[in-house]
Design a protein around this motif. Structure first.
Motif, PDB file in Angstrom:
ATOM      1  N   LYS A  67       0.835  -1.211   0.000  1.00  0.00           N
ATOM      2  CA  LYS A  67       0.000   0.000   0.000  1.00  0.00           C
ATOM      3  C   LYS A  67       0.865   1.255   0.000  1.00  0.00           C
ATOM      4  O   LYS A  67       0.645   2.187  -0.781  1.00  0.00           O
ATOM      5  CB  LYS A  67      -0.928  -0.008   1.221  1.00  0.00           C
ATOM      6  N   HIS A  68       1.883   1.270   0.877  1.00  0.00           N
ATOM      7  CA  HIS A  68       2.771   2.436   0.939  1.00  0.00           C
ATOM      8  C   HIS A  68       3.563   2.588  -0.358  1.00  0.00           C
ATOM      9  O   HIS A  68       3.736   3.703  -0.859  1.00  0.00           O
ATOM     10  CB  HIS A  68       3.718   2.308   2.138  1.00  0.00           C
ATOM     11  N   TRP A  69       4.034   1.481  -0.881  1.00  0.00           N
ATOM     12  CA  TRP A  69       4.858   1.510  -2.095  1.00  0.00           C
ATOM     13  C   TRP A  69       4.065   2.066  -3.272  1.00  0.00           C
ATOM     14  O   TRP A  69       4.542   2.927  -4.016  1.00  0.00           O
ATOM     15  CB  TRP A  69       5.363   0.095  -2.392  1.00  0.00           C
ATOM     16  N   PHE A  70       2.862   1.563  -3.467  1.00  0.00           N
ATOM     17  CA  PHE A  70       2.054   2.018  -4.598  1.00  0.00           C
ATOM     18  C   PHE A  70       1.600   3.466  -4.418  1.00  0.00           C
ATOM     19  O   PHE A  70       1.616   4.256  -5.371  1.00  0.00           O
ATOM     20  CB  PHE A  70       0.840   1.104  -4.782  1.00  0.00           C
ATOM     21  N   ARG A  71       1.190   3.822  -3.205  1.00  0.00           N
ATOM     22  CA  ARG A  71       0.700   5.186  -2.995  1.00  0.00           C
ATOM     23  C   ARG A  71       1.808   6.223  -3.176  1.00  0.00           C
ATOM     24  O   ARG A  71       1.540   7.352  -3.600  1.00  0.00           O
ATOM     25  CB  ARG A  71       0.068   5.282  -1.609  1.00  0.00           C
ATOM     26  N   SER A  72       3.039   5.832  -2.889  1.00  0.00           N
ATOM     27  CA  SER A  72       4.152   6.758  -3.121  1.00  0.00           C
ATOM     28  C   SER A  72       4.397   6.969  -4.610  1.00  0.00           C
ATOM     29  O   SER A  72       5.090   7.906  -5.005  1.00  0.00           O
ATOM     30  CB  SER A  72       5.422   6.228  -2.462  1.00  0.00           C
ATOM     31  N   ARG A  73       3.800   6.127  -5.439  1.00  0.00           N
ATOM     32  CA  ARG A  73       3.927   6.230  -6.895  1.00  0.00           C
ATOM     33  C   ARG A  73       2.599   6.644  -7.534  1.00  0.00           C
ATOM     34  O   ARG A  73       2.374   6.406  -8.714  1.00  0.00           O
ATOM     35  CB  ARG A  73       4.420   4.900  -7.464  1.00  0.00           C
ATOM     36  N   GLN A  74       1.717   7.202  -6.718  1.00  0.00           N
ATOM     37  CA  GLN A  74       0.419   7.721  -7.173  1.00  0.00           C
ATOM     38  C   GLN A  74      -0.498   6.629  -7.728  1.00  0.00           C
ATOM     39  O   GLN A  74      -1.278   6.870  -8.658  1.00  0.00           O
ATOM     40  CB  GLN A  74       0.596   8.826  -8.217  1.00  0.00           C
ATOM     41  N   TRP A  75      -0.401   5.458  -7.172  1.00  0.00           N
ATOM     42  CA  TRP A  75      -1.340   4.389  -7.503  1.00  0.00           C
ATOM     43  C   TRP A  75      -2.315   4.213  -6.347  1.00  0.00           C
ATOM     44  O   TRP A  75      -1.930   4.287  -5.181  1.00  0.00           O
ATOM     45  CB  TRP A  75      -0.607   3.059  -7.724  1.00  0.00           C
ATOM     46  N   GLU A  76      -3.557   3.980  -6.696  1.00  0.00           N
ATOM     47  CA  GLU A  76      -4.547   3.657  -5.668  1.00  0.00           C
ATOM     48  C   GLU A  76      -4.534   2.159  -5.412  1.00  0.00           C
ATOM     49  O   GLU A  76      -4.325   1.360  -6.337  1.00  0.00           O
ATOM     50  CB  GLU A  76      -5.946   4.099  -6.115  1.00  0.00           C
ATOM     51  N   VAL A  77      -4.765   1.749  -4.167  1.00  0.00           N
ATOM     52  CA  VAL A  77      -4.740   0.335  -3.782  1.00  0.00           C
ATOM     53  C   VAL A  77      -6.121  -0.081  -3.295  1.00  0.00           C
ATOM     54  O   VAL A  77      -6.701   0.559  -2.421  1.00  0.00           O
ATOM     55  CB  VAL A  77      -3.689   0.070  -2.678  1.00  0.00           C
ATOM     56  N   VAL A  78      -6.648  -1.150  -3.882  1.00  0.00           N
ATOM     57  CA  VAL A  78      -7.886  -1.774  -3.411  1.00  0.00           C
ATOM     58  C   VAL A  78      -7.474  -2.989  -2.589  1.00  0.00           C
ATOM     59  O   VAL A  78      -7.044  -4.002  -3.148  1.00  0.00           O
ATOM     60  CB  VAL A  78      -8.788  -2.200  -4.586  1.00  0.00           C
ATOM     61  N   PRO A  79      -7.537  -2.892  -1.250  1.00  0.00           N
ATOM     62  CA  PRO A  79      -6.911  -3.914  -0.416  1.00  0.00           C
ATOM     63  C   PRO A  79      -7.593  -5.268  -0.412  1.00  0.00           C
ATOM     64  O   PRO A  79      -6.933  -6.285  -0.253  1.00  0.00           O
ATOM     65  CB  PRO A  79      -6.938  -3.289   0.985  1.00  0.00           C
ATOM     66  N   LYS A  80      -8.897  -5.315  -0.587  1.00  0.00           N
ATOM     67  CA  LYS A  80      -9.572  -6.609  -0.485  1.00  0.00           C
ATOM     68  C   LYS A  80     -10.593  -6.820  -1.600  1.00  0.00           C
ATOM     69  O   LYS A  80     -11.620  -7.459  -1.389  1.00  0.00           O
ATOM     70  CB  LYS A  80     -10.237  -6.756   0.881  1.00  0.00           C
ATOM     71  N   TRP A  81     -10.304  -6.255  -2.797  1.00  0.00           N
ATOM     72  CA  TRP A  81     -11.117  -6.570  -3.978  1.00  0.00           C
ATOM     73  C   TRP A  81     -12.577  -6.240  -3.727  1.00  0.00           C
ATOM     74  O   TRP A  81     -13.471  -7.025  -3.921  1.00  0.00           O
ATOM     75  CB  TRP A  81     -10.936  -8.052  -4.292  1.00  0.00           C
ATOM     76  N   GLN A  82     -12.837  -5.006  -3.275  1.00  0.00           N
ATOM     77  CA  GLN A  82     -14.188  -4.621  -2.913  1.00  0.00           C
ATOM     78  C   GLN A  82     -15.108  -4.515  -4.114  1.00  0.00           C
ATOM     79  O   GLN A  82     -14.679  -4.249  -5.232  1.00  0.00           O
ATOM     80  CB  GLN A  82     -14.196  -3.258  -2.181  1.00  0.00           C
ATOM     81  N   GLU A  83     -16.399  -4.722  -3.819  1.00  0.00           N
ATOM     82  CA  GLU A  83     -17.415  -4.499  -4.839  1.00  0.00           C
ATOM     83  C   GLU A  83     -17.382  -3.024  -5.260  1.00  0.00           C
ATOM     84  O   GLU A  83     -17.176  -2.139  -4.447  1.00  0.00           O
ATOM     85  CB  GLU A  83     -18.797  -4.845  -4.274  1.00  0.00           C
ATOM     86  N   GLY A  84     -17.612  -2.785  -6.534  1.00  0.00           N
ATOM     87  CA  GLY A  84     -17.671  -1.426  -7.026  1.00  0.00           C
ATOM     88  C   GLY A  84     -16.345  -0.906  -7.537  1.00  0.00           C
ATOM     89  O   GLY A  84     -16.302   0.029  -8.335  1.00  0.00           O
ATOM     90  N   ALA A  85     -15.230  -1.506  -7.067  1.00  0.00           N
ATOM     91  CA  ALA A  85     -13.901  -1.056  -7.511  1.00  0.00           C
ATOM     92  C   ALA A  85     -13.241  -2.071  -8.427  1.00  0.00           C
ATOM     93  O   ALA A  85     -12.211  -1.790  -9.022  1.00  0.00           O
ATOM     94  CB  ALA A  85     -13.004  -0.791  -6.298  1.00  0.00           C
ATOM     95  N   ARG A  86     -13.837  -3.248  -8.563  1.00  0.00           N
ATOM     96  CA  ARG A  86     -13.189  -4.324  -9.307  1.00  0.00           C
ATOM     97  C   ARG A  86     -12.948  -3.978 -10.775  1.00  0.00           C
ATOM     98  O   ARG A  86     -11.885  -4.267 -11.326  1.00  0.00           O
ATOM     99  CB  ARG A  86     -14.032  -5.594  -9.219  1.00  0.00           C
TER     100      ARG A  86
END
Length: 271
Positions: A23-42
């Protein structure tokens, strides 16, 4: 927006720590992280990272296939035939992916459905295998395999595995089935403890429609990728055919199929 999804194996505590790092690695590169494959974001996810063993990757790939989302497998398991990288390779590998230095490999999937049941219909998609197994209280059973409507082979055995090339290195392999390259589009039939010398493993075209019937015995347990389960009775048929879906796996070019077989099966004939 660039979005990555995470699919951690919740039964492995060590995946939680890596999830936080990711999460920290991706967010530092301006990527959003979906941590548990939530409905609506898939539907918005660029790719999915599976954190676990081969079983975890199977789950992630089945969920992602209908959406056309590729999956990167990170191995936290023992064998990890399907996973592309080990834990210590994660961040170097992700740098390659963000540079688009990777390929997406399509894997054959199977659609399995139940016919002739008075309890309603059942259908599911598998990436590994469909396993038929006699119940512990049951004696020898006989499973008949019809290919494209024509009786082909009868298996008096403890059970039968119908596998994809991806599943050829799983239960089918331990039962004496052949190792089949994932580039080959075929379906493998491997009997379990067959009681006939003529009941041999078969490799058939991926275009075949396979019908499995319980020709002798009262019941038979059937599992689909080790997840779904049902009991097959006489008069019922499991129909197995190629699925229109393809599992999409991210490959980084460092693990060829011969190398994976050599490393995972500990073959040292070349030394």
């Amino acid at each position: 927006m660039n979005i990555v999804g995470l699919w951690p194996n919740q039964s492995k505590p060590e995946t939680e720590n890596l999830s936080l790092q990711l999460k920290h690695w991706f967010r530092s590169r301006q990527w959003e992280v979906v941590p548990k494959w939530q409905e609506g974001a898939r539907e918005k996810v660029n790719f999915l990272i599976s954190l676990g063993g081969d079983g975890t990757l199977l789950e992630a790939a089945r969920e992602a296939a209908p959406l056309g989302i590729p999956v990167l497998g990170v191995n936290f398991g023992r064998l990890g035939f399907l996973c592309e990288i080990e834990r210590d390779e994660v961040f170097v590998s992700l740098e390659k992916i963000l540079r688009e230095d990777f390929v997406v490999q399509e894997r054959l999937m199977l659609e399995a459905s139940l016919r002739g049941s008075g309890e309603g219909s059942f259908s599911t998609t598998v990436l590994n295998d469909v396993v038929f197994m006699r119940e512990s209280s049951e004696g020898l059973i006989t499973l008949q395999a019809n290919l494209s409507g024509e009786p082909s082979v009868s298996y008096p055995a403890d059970g039968l595995i119908v596998a994809t090339p991806t599943g050829s290195t799983a239960y089918s392999l331990s039962a004496g089935g052949p190792v089949v390259s994932p580039d080959v589009e075929a379906i493998i039939l491997t009997p379990l403890a067959a009681h006939s010398l003529s009941a041999r493993p078969m490799v058939v075209s991926h275009g075949e429609e396979i019908e499995i019937l319980l020709a002798r015995g009262r019941t038979c347990d059937v599992t689909f990728d080790g997840q779904h389960h049902l009991v097959l009775h006489p008069g019922e048929t499991i129909c197995i055919r190629r699925s229109a879906l393809k599992a999409l796996l991210i490959r980084l070019g460092s693990r060829s199929f011969p190398r994976v077989v050599r490393e995972k099966l500990r073959d040292r004939w070349h030394d």
